[in-house]
Design an enzyme around this catalytic site. Structure first.
Site, PDB file in Angstrom:
ATOM      1  N   LYS A 245     -20.985  -9.675-103.412  1.00 21.17           N
ATOM      2  CA  LYS A 245     -21.322  -9.434-102.267  1.00 21.17           C
ATOM      3  C   LYS A 245     -20.791  -8.646-100.676  1.00 21.17           C
ATOM      4  O   LYS A 245     -19.785  -8.444-100.533  1.00 21.17           O
ATOM      5  CB  LYS A 245     -21.607 -11.010-101.601  1.00 21.17           C
ATOM      6  CG  LYS A 245     -23.040 -10.848 -99.984  1.00 21.17           C
ATOM      7  CD  LYS A 245     -23.143 -11.935 -99.223  1.00 21.17           C
ATOM      8  CE  LYS A 245     -22.298 -11.077 -98.136  1.00 21.17           C
ATOM      9  NZ  LYS A 245     -22.591 -10.234 -97.423  1.00 21.17           N
TER      10      LYS A 245
ATOM     11  N   GLU B 185      -7.304  -9.905 -98.509  1.00 24.81           N
ATOM     12  CA  GLU B 185      -7.035  -8.650 -98.436  1.00 24.81           C
ATOM     13  C   GLU B 185      -7.767  -8.440 -96.419  1.00 24.81           C
ATOM     14  O   GLU B 185      -9.212  -8.513 -96.457  1.00 24.81           O
ATOM     15  CB  GLU B 185      -7.759  -7.267 -98.659  1.00 24.81           C
ATOM     16  CG  GLU B 185      -6.909  -7.182 -99.973  1.00 24.81           C
ATOM     17  CD  GLU B 185      -5.794  -7.236-100.193  1.00 24.81           C
ATOM     18  OE1 GLU B 185      -5.228  -7.050 -99.517  1.00 24.81           O
ATOM     19  OE2 GLU B 185      -4.605  -7.497-101.698  1.00 24.81           O
TER      20      GLU B 185
ATOM     21  N   CYS C 237      -8.151  -0.831 -92.614  1.00 23.32           N
ATOM     22  CA  CYS C 237      -7.276  -1.808 -92.492  1.00 23.32           C
ATOM     23  C   CYS C 237      -6.118  -1.356 -92.422  1.00 23.32           C
ATOM     24  O   CYS C 237      -5.047  -1.759 -91.473  1.00 23.32           O
ATOM     25  CB  CYS C 237      -7.590  -2.967 -93.796  1.00 23.32           C
ATOM     26  SG  CYS C 237      -7.088  -2.387 -95.506  1.00 23.32           S
TER      27      CYS C 237
ATOM     28  N   GLU D  76      -6.313  -6.717 -83.372  1.00 31.29           N
ATOM     29  CA  GLU D  76      -7.019  -5.217 -84.255  1.00 31.29           C
ATOM     30  C   GLU D  76      -8.804  -4.715 -83.651  1.00 31.29           C
ATOM     31  O   GLU D  76      -9.369  -5.997 -83.958  1.00 31.29           O
ATOM     32  CB  GLU D  76      -7.337  -6.256 -86.029  1.00 31.29           C
ATOM     33  CG  GLU D  76      -7.647  -4.771 -86.851  1.00 31.29           C
ATOM     34  CD  GLU D  76      -7.919  -5.669 -88.137  1.00 31.29           C
ATOM     35  OE1 GLU D  76      -8.895  -6.519 -88.103  1.00 31.29           O
ATOM     36  OE2 GLU D  76      -7.672  -4.887 -88.710  1.00 31.29           O
TER      37      GLU D  76
HETATM   38  O1  TXE Z   1     -16.262  -8.991 -91.018  1.00 30.19           O
HETATM   39  P1  TXE Z   1     -16.384  -9.832 -92.005  1.00 30.19           P
HETATM   40  P2  TXE Z   1     -16.662  -8.599 -89.887  1.00 30.19           P
HETATM   41  C1  TXE Z   1     -11.551  -6.701 -89.064  1.00 30.19           C
HETATM   42  C2  TXE Z   1     -11.857  -6.206 -88.156  1.00 30.19           C
HETATM   43  C3  TXE Z   1     -13.470  -6.379 -88.084  1.00 30.19           C
HETATM   44  C4  TXE Z   1     -13.581  -7.529 -88.132  1.00 30.19           C
HETATM   45  C5  TXE Z   1     -15.027  -8.458 -88.143  1.00 30.19           C
HETATM   46  O2  TXE Z   1     -10.927  -6.188 -87.118  1.00 30.19           O
HETATM   47  O3  TXE Z   1     -13.696  -5.895 -86.779  1.00 30.19           O
HETATM   48  O4  TXE Z   1     -12.931  -7.997 -89.069  1.00 30.19           O
HETATM   49  O5  TXE Z   1     -15.382  -7.854 -89.170  1.00 30.19           O
HETATM   50  C6  TXE Z   1     -18.703 -11.622 -95.196  1.00 30.19           C
HETATM   51  N1  TXE Z   1     -18.401 -16.538 -96.301  1.00 30.19           N
HETATM   52  N2  TXE Z   1     -12.113  -6.436 -90.618  1.00 30.19           N
HETATM   53  O6  TXE Z   1     -17.565  -9.372 -88.614  1.00 30.19           O
HETATM   54  O7  TXE Z   1     -17.244 -11.318 -91.324  1.00 30.19           O
HETATM   55  C7  TXE Z   1     -19.365 -10.599 -94.792  1.00 30.19           C
HETATM   56  O8  TXE Z   1     -21.047 -10.594 -94.685  1.00 30.19           O
HETATM   57  C8  TXE Z   1     -18.285 -15.876 -97.260  1.00 30.19           C
HETATM   58  C9  TXE Z   1     -10.881  -5.515 -91.400  1.00 30.19           C
HETATM   59  O9  TXE Z   1     -17.857  -6.941 -90.194  1.00 30.19           O
HETATM   60  O10 TXE Z   1     -15.190 -10.310 -92.714  1.00 30.19           O
HETATM   61  C10 TXE Z   1     -18.998  -9.563 -95.485  1.00 30.19           C
HETATM   62  O11 TXE Z   1     -19.344  -8.915 -96.811  1.00 30.19           O
HETATM   63  N3  TXE Z   1     -18.606 -14.065 -97.125  1.00 30.19           N
HETATM   64  C11 TXE Z   1     -11.466  -5.541 -92.454  1.00 30.19           C
HETATM   65  C12 TXE Z   1     -17.502  -9.674 -95.543  1.00 30.19           C
HETATM   66  O12 TXE Z   1     -17.745 -11.397 -95.561  1.00 30.19           O
HETATM   67  C13 TXE Z   1     -18.390 -14.025 -95.575  1.00 30.19           C
HETATM   68  C14 TXE Z   1     -12.799  -4.530 -93.065  1.00 30.19           C
HETATM   69  C15 TXE Z   1     -16.126  -8.420 -94.472  1.00 30.19           C
HETATM   70  O13 TXE Z   1     -17.280  -9.337 -92.962  1.00 30.19           O
HETATM   71  C16 TXE Z   1     -18.450 -15.266 -94.633  1.00 30.19           C
HETATM   72  C17 TXE Z   1     -13.950  -5.272 -92.266  1.00 30.19           C
HETATM   73  C18 TXE Z   1     -18.309 -16.960 -94.897  1.00 30.19           C
HETATM   74  N4  TXE Z   1     -19.110 -17.737 -94.290  1.00 30.19           N
HETATM   75  C19 TXE Z   1     -13.385  -6.066 -90.725  1.00 30.19           C
HETATM   76  N5  TXE Z   1     -18.950 -14.394 -93.235  1.00 30.19           N
HETATM   77  C20 TXE Z   1     -10.390  -4.444 -94.034  1.00 30.19           C
HETATM   78  N6  TXE Z   1      -9.280  -5.838 -93.768  1.00 30.19           N
HETATM   79  O14 TXE Z   1     -10.158  -3.657 -94.267  1.00 30.19           O
HETATM   80  C21 TXE Z   1     -18.854 -13.370 -93.485  1.00 30.19           C
HETATM   81  N7  TXE Z   1     -18.505 -12.835 -94.679  1.00 30.19           N
END
Ligand code: TXE
Length: 480
Positions: free
Chosen positions: A174, A249, A283, A384
């Site tokens: 996904k 990660e 990140c 962050e």
């Molecule tokens: O990420 P999410 P978000 C950090 C950054 C950002 C914050 C939130 O600080 O502001 O995270 O970003 C899926 N079960 N990073 O809310 O929600 C979601 O659909 C399974 C750092 O956009 O963590 C997407 O595909 N999956 C980071 C993925 O998780 C779930 C890069 C990431 O989304 C889920 C991005 C659940 N319950 C954001 N809930 C990096 N490390 O590079 C969400 N997802």
């Protein structure tokens, strides 16, 4: 309006409940396509396809698997222009960046693991004196789940899928609902490359529903996730009682330690990139900059001047250095930190405001922002922000620099700028991070272990680490 579809069992499918989510073009702030709001039933279909494909794919000779992955890599390169443009429109990143980094790297990810799997081996132990030999079988796990974020969409999506497939697993994947387009385009490429039906299944939808259905599925035995730390903690809570293998990660708040003896001009050029590349939404970005006091004022002046020279504009404009942030909620989140700067004891040295880009008035543009801080415990240096916002602060000794670097809950990466070998070795040893760069940033050799400590996650990706993650070791002991 264009509808993105799920890719299940080698076919493009609308979601069973016919529900759709708006997909925005962040550079103009308008909906330009719809994506499936997939449900548990769609994930179940994807799982069943993956499950049926597993016996054949896992028994497919290595060379054949490798050839198909290499073909996907070359088709990505052939479609570089189309994919890069799709990525820039979907994410808001400069087209130049998508063309030079995101899409080439997605291709390299497939090619790298197409090669790596042919070199992957396992251990053997002779039990001396017992007339026995042990060897380890490294077997594919089965159906695995890959969940990726929006900041480097195809780059990170492929970084998980490629090793999972190379190792003989079948996948339910996904991408982020915020940037689904290139993952959608990948489906067609996989079909053209001859990837058998059901080996890779791509589900679009919300994290809380489609993502949740993947992590809760009892048949999906391993989850590789990149995203926010809060989501990672949630996934760990769901997956742990089911004893799933997990690779997480997560976020970072990486320090950039700049010493007076560094190669100043190179440091300055790279620091601009490590601060603001991809609008600071990587990140690995170094968002906490600590500078040795003798060069602090000079650095401050030069860094501000270079930052002000960055061109903010449409992602499709060739001159653009800083494109749009990925979404309206994310833009507002990043801006809220800037607005709290004074309250946190910070001084905004440059930037700090929205940008009105001509012809793109509703796009999500923000000036690259430098904030001078005096409290290493303030929210600006602890949380962050994940946008084009960095803090700067002077330090007076190596010990102080080390203490500042380690003074966060995260431990993903860091940069150290110095020409003193003893100093860099000492710091590299004691810094709490999974990745240390000395006199550089984001220089990646895909064979190396990639990942973080502390709240930046568990497990490592890259090279054989990824192939180990996506296989189950089984020891066989033979008495002779
Ligand atoms: O990420 P999410 P978000 C950090 C950054 C950002 C914050 C939130 O600080 O502001 O995270 O970003 C899926 N079960 N990073 O809310 O929600 C979601 O659909 C399974 C750092 O956009 O963590 C997407 O595909 N999956 C980071 C993925 O998780 C779930 C890069 C990431 O989304 C889920 C991005 C659940 N319950 C954001 N809930 C990096 N490390 O590079 C969400 N997802």
């Amino acid at each position: 309006m264009k509808k993105i579809l799920n890719y299940i069992n080698g076919e493009f499918k609308a979601p069973l409940q016919d529900e759709w989510i708006d997909n925005y073009n962040p550079s103009i702030g308008e909906v330009y396509s719809l994506i499936p709001n997939s449900s548990t039933a769609d994930v179940q279909n994807a799982y069943e396809a993956a499950s049926q494909a597993f016996p054949t794919w896992s028994e497919t000779p290595l060379e054949q698997r490798s050839r198909i992955l290499a073909k996907i890599a070359s088709l990505i390169t052939e479609n570089l222009e189309q994919l890069a443009k799709a990525e820039a429109i979907d994410n808001g990143k400069p087209l130049s960046l998508a063309t030079s980094v995101d899409i080439p790297r997605a291709s390299t990810n497939f090619q790298f693991f197409a090669d790596a799997i042919t070199q992957f081996s396992s251990e053997a132990h002779e039990s001396t004196g017992l007339n026995a030999i042990n060897f380890t079988l490294r077997q594919p796990i089965g159906v695995v789940g890959c969940i990726s974020p929006w900041n480097l969409p195809l780059y990170l999506f492929s970084w998980k899928i490629a090793p999972a497939l190379a190792a003989g697993n079948t996948v339910v994947a996904k991408p982020s609902e915020v940037t689904p387009m290139t993952a959608y385009l990948l489906g067609d490429i996989c079909t053209k490359a001859g990837l058998p039906k059901g080996v890779l299944n791509i589900i679009h939808g919300l994290g809380s529903t489609a993502g949740q259905a993947i992590i809760e599925h009892s048949g999906i035995k391993a989850i590789s996730f990149t995203g926010g730390t809060t989501t990672g903690a949630h996934i760990a809570r769901v997956a742990a009682p089911m004893f799933k293998k997990l690779s997480l990660e997560l976020g970072g708040k990486n320090p950039n330690l700049i010493f007076a003896d560094c190669d100043y001009d190179t440091m300055l050029d790279v620091t601009i990139k490590s601060s603001f590349a991809n609008q600071g939404q990587i990140c690995l970005c170094n968002s906490r900059i600590y500078i040795e006091r003798p060069i602090y004022e000079k650095f401050k002046k030069d860094f501000i001047a270079k930052t002000k020279a960055l061109k903010i504009g449409s992602p499709l404009d060739n001159n653009t250095n800083i494109g749009a942030l990925v979404s309206k909620p994310h833009l507002e989140k990043v801006k809220s930190y800037i607005d709290a700067a004074e309250q946190e004891g910070g001084t905004i040295l440059c930037g700090g405001d929205y940008v009105n880009v001509k012809g793109h008035e509703n796009g999500y543009y923000l000036q690259p922002t430098i904030i001078e801080v005096n409290d290493p415990n303030c929210r600006l240096t602890q949380e962050e922000i994940f946008g084009p916002v960095v803090t700067i602060m002077p330090f007076d000794s190596d010990d102080e620099a080390l203490a500042l670097a380690n003074n966060v809950r995260y431990g993903l990466s860091c940069s150290i700028w110095t020409n003193n070998l003893n100093r860099s070795m000492h710091l590299a040893k004691y810094i709490q991070a999974g990745i240390v760069w000395v006199n550089t940033w984001m220089m990646r050799d895909l064979r190396t272990a990639f990942g973080g400590t502390k709240d930046s996650g568990v497990g490592r990706e890259g090279g054989f680490e990824a192939l180990r993650f996506f296989t189950e070791p089984k020891n066989v002991c033979i008495k002779y």
